[in-house]
Write an enzyme that holds these catalytic residues in place. Sequence first.
Site, short mmCIF file in Angstrom:
data_model
loop_
_atom_site.label_atom_id
_atom_site.label_comp_id
_atom_site.label_asym_id
_atom_site.label_seq_id
_atom_site.Cartn_x
_atom_site.Cartn_y
_atom_site.Cartn_z
N ARG A 194 -4.59 4.35 24.93
CA ARG A 194 -4.64 5.29 23.73
C ARG A 194 -5.47 4.75 22.53
NH1 ARG A 194 0.95 7.90 21.30
NH2 ARG A 194 0.97 5.90 20.59
N HIS A 218 -19.56 6.65 2.48
CA HIS A 218 -18.61 7.32 3.43
C HIS A 218 -19.38 6.98 4.89
CE1 HIS A 218 -17.11 9.33 0.19
NE2 HIS A 218 -16.47 10.27 0.81
N LYS A 250 -4.97 8.62 16.98
CA LYS A 250 -3.99 8.12 16.12
C LYS A 250 -4.54 7.42 14.89
CE LYS A 250 0.43 5.71 16.95
NZ LYS A 250 1.49 6.50 16.52
N GLU A 279 3.74 19.40 17.05
CA GLU A 279 4.90 18.18 17.27
C GLU A 279 5.51 17.95 15.88
OE1 GLU A 279 2.45 14.60 17.63
OE2 GLU A 279 0.73 15.51 16.24
N ARG A 304 -18.54 0.46 -0.64
CA ARG A 304 -18.14 1.74 -0.68
C ARG A 304 -19.35 2.81 -0.45
NH1 ARG A 304 -16.63 6.66 -2.72
NH2 ARG A 304 -14.71 7.64 -2.00
#
Length: 282
Positions: A50, A100, A145, A177, A98
């Site tokens: 995963r 994106h 995740k 969930e 920084r």
Amino acid sequence: MHCYLNGEFLPTAEARVPVLDRGFLFGDGVYEVIPVYGRRPFRLDAHLRRLRRSLDALRMDPPHDDAHWRSLITELVARQPFDDQGIYVQVTRGVAKRDHAFPKDVAPTVFMMGNPLVTPTAPQLAQGVAAITAADNRWLRCDVKSTALLANVLLRQLAVDQGAAETLLLRDGWLTEGSASNVFIVAGGEIVTPPNGPLLLPGVTAEVVEDAARLEGLPLVRRPVSEAALRAAEAVWITSASREVLAVTTLDARPVGNGRPGPIFERIHRRFQSLKPAPGRP
Ligand code: PDD
């Protein structure tokens, strides 16, 4: 306590990540929580699979192959002063000015720590826990995740504010969930859980419950669960690496079924315990 950061094992209190880490600035990272019983990781292959899948969704190369992950996790487990652990693994896109868009040629940040594994207490197992429901207002890639957990954090807090253990999420009238768990119901003699897809995390613990059901000869199907089916269920369970399998006996302040975990839960829970690593069990 020791942690692992970018190639080094060191005391957790001394570990430092630069403020320009994209995990800090953007939540641009993924993670895993791997339960360890008696210093033996449970279902490590599935967790590593995963993790690879989550990294792939972020268009990141895995920083290590599975053999290397295994040896790092083995060493981290050995360094902790307790036997049952929750190993947290996080990979972010790394440190860069920084912007994106992805930075070029930046090494990922790899962080791991081991915490004592806190599983349900005997009273929680005997009586079940309370849960509430809320609208699932997360993004449409909940199968990843990701460390970007702001929506999950806010949704879990709703439960805490009401003295409940978990928030069960409904999207357009369908169960997805929990804020940090998968959900099963028992209805008409069947165990039912929503199918995997972009709207929920494919749980490793959920697979253990599927195995337990198979071994118990209990029917388990993956199909959509409506809000009405959730509210009419004979039993509701949540699963996660730390919660294992836990009955929800109160939902939105109303009893689930007869308000007890019930015999099917007890069979699944007992079988689940027998599947965990234990001394003398291969
Ligand atoms: N969370 N769904 C969500 C949104 C989760 O955060 C988790 C686990 C699960 C269950 O997955 P697993 O059975 O593989 O633990 C489902 C972990 C434990 C956490 O964030 O701490």
